[in-house]
Design a protein around this motif. Structure first.
Motif, PDB file in Angstrom:
ATOM      1  N   CYS A 213      48.978  74.083 114.809  1.00  0.00           N
ATOM      2  CA  CYS A 213      50.210  75.187 114.529  1.00  0.00           C
ATOM      3  C   CYS A 213      49.898  76.210 115.491  1.00  0.00           C
ATOM      4  O   CYS A 213      50.852  77.140 115.355  1.00  0.00           O
ATOM      5  CB  CYS A 213      50.196  75.575 113.205  1.00  0.00           C
ATOM      6  SG  CYS A 213      50.401  74.461 111.786  1.00  0.00           S
ATOM      7  N   GLY A 214      48.848  76.099 116.305  1.00  0.00           N
ATOM      8  CA  GLY A 214      48.821  77.138 117.250  1.00  0.00           C
ATOM      9  C   GLY A 214      48.599  78.395 116.466  1.00  0.00           C
ATOM     10  O   GLY A 214      48.921  79.514 117.212  1.00  0.00           O
ATOM     11  N   LEU A 215      47.691  78.628 115.586  1.00  0.00           N
ATOM     12  CA  LEU A 215      47.258  79.865 114.877  1.00  0.00           C
ATOM     13  C   LEU A 215      45.950  80.317 115.182  1.00  0.00           C
ATOM     14  O   LEU A 215      45.151  79.516 115.583  1.00  0.00           O
ATOM     15  CB  LEU A 215      47.529  79.575 113.379  1.00  0.00           C
ATOM     16  CG  LEU A 215      48.870  79.289 112.899  1.00  0.00           C
ATOM     17  CD1 LEU A 215      48.612  79.067 111.315  1.00  0.00           C
ATOM     18  CD2 LEU A 215      49.830  80.211 112.982  1.00  0.00           C
ATOM     19  N   ARG A 216      45.680  81.619 114.994  1.00  0.00           N
ATOM     20  CA  ARG A 216      44.383  82.057 115.133  1.00  0.00           C
ATOM     21  C   ARG A 216      43.672  81.638 113.967  1.00  0.00           C
ATOM     22  O   ARG A 216      44.138  81.718 112.783  1.00  0.00           O
ATOM     23  CB  ARG A 216      44.165  83.378 115.388  1.00  0.00           C
ATOM     24  CG  ARG A 216      44.437  83.926 116.734  1.00  0.00           C
ATOM     25  CD  ARG A 216      43.852  85.312 117.236  1.00  0.00           C
ATOM     26  NE  ARG A 216      44.588  86.282 116.393  1.00  0.00           N
ATOM     27  CZ  ARG A 216      43.861  87.239 116.114  1.00  0.00           C
ATOM     28  NH1 ARG A 216      42.483  87.504 116.308  1.00  0.00           N
ATOM     29  NH2 ARG A 216      44.520  88.152 115.336  1.00  0.00           N
ATOM     30  N   ARG A 217      42.419  81.140 114.135  1.00  0.00           N
ATOM     31  CA  ARG A 217      41.562  80.859 112.845  1.00  0.00           C
ATOM     32  C   ARG A 217      40.899  81.948 112.268  1.00  0.00           C
ATOM     33  O   ARG A 217      40.834  83.046 112.617  1.00  0.00           O
ATOM     34  CB  ARG A 217      40.333  79.936 113.370  1.00  0.00           C
ATOM     35  CG  ARG A 217      40.583  78.590 113.663  1.00  0.00           C
ATOM     36  CD  ARG A 217      38.949  77.788 113.439  1.00  0.00           C
ATOM     37  NE  ARG A 217      38.881  77.886 111.987  1.00  0.00           N
ATOM     38  CZ  ARG A 217      37.220  77.835 111.831  1.00  0.00           C
ATOM     39  NH1 ARG A 217      36.678  77.466 112.722  1.00  0.00           N
ATOM     40  NH2 ARG A 217      37.224  77.679 110.630  1.00  0.00           N
TER      41      ARG A 217
END
Ligand code: DC
Length: 217
Positions: A213-217
């Motif tokens: 989803c192109g999110l930061r971990r």
């Protein structure tokens, strides 16, 4: 903007509830444990003194499900769990609960920008459009061991053989029913949690969701 939807399915005690809670908290998403909707339905039938296998009584309870009851401790009892798997096999019950689940996914309570739903048919029926679908599996023996530990931690008596037998029966009812049986969607990612602890499952899942989803971990 379209909300982000994460679907997590799997059999009882596969670790999906713990994972769903942690994923929701980590990414700031709302969480719905859909099994609780079936449990509230079952409890409604029990409280009405009716039989969970009675379609009319179960449908009535499903139509009257109160989201405010989802946190009640009584829902965790084994008799309610057993009755939940009986009402869950009734098509009219599933139809009555479907809209509420979809509404939660597509209109998560603010400020959440999305939702995590865990259950048995989220990726296949409730949210086939989910951004990420996870399907957790684990051996029935390891799931029974986990359930025994959970029950004892809550102070309830639990006998491994009885829990194992119950788990097998519930698996069969959930997997073999005609409507929306427990099944992995073709595009779901399977995670076998038999040898993993909750942290390891979370690491794998959050990594996958972040990448996908192109999110930061
Ligand atoms: O996950 P749980 O043990 O709380 O679920 C209770 C019952 O509800 C279980 O037997 C399967 C059923 N269920 C279902 O059929 N579909 C869902 N999405 C969630 C739960």
């Amino acid at each position: 903007m379209k909300p982000l939807i994460i679907a997590i399915d799997g059999p009882a005690a596969s670790g999906k509830g713990t994972l769903a809670r942690r994923i929701a908290e980590h990414f700031g998403l709302a969480h719905l444990d859909t099994g609780k909707l079936y449990r509230v339905t079952a409890l409604g039938v029990i409280e009405a003194g009716a039989d969970p296998a009675d379609p009319a009584a179960a449908e009535k309870a499903a139509r009257n499900v109160d989201f405010a009851r989802l946190g009640e401790a009584r829902l965790l009892a084994e008799d309610v769990a057993r009755a939940a798997s009986v009402v869950a096999a009734i098509p009219a019950v599933r139809a009555a609960l479907l809209e509420a689940q979809r509404h939660f996914a597509h209109h998560p309570p603010a400020p959440a920008k999305g939702a995590v739903l865990d259950g048995r048919d989220i990726g296949t029926v409730v949210c086939p459009d989910a951004n990420v679908k996870l399907f957790l599996v684990a051996s029935v023996e390891s799931r029974a061991e986990r359930r025994v530990r959970e029950l004892r931690e809550r102070g309830a008596a639990a006998i491994y053989d009885a829990v194992l037998q119950d788990m097998r029966e519930r698996d069969a009812r959930d997997s073999e029913r005609q409507v929306a049986p427990l099944a992995a969607a073709p595009d779901a990612v399977r995670i076998d949690t038999t040898q993993l602890d909750a942290d390891q499952v979370f690491e794998q899942a959050s990594d996958l969701i972040a990448r996908h989803c192109g999110l930061r971990r």
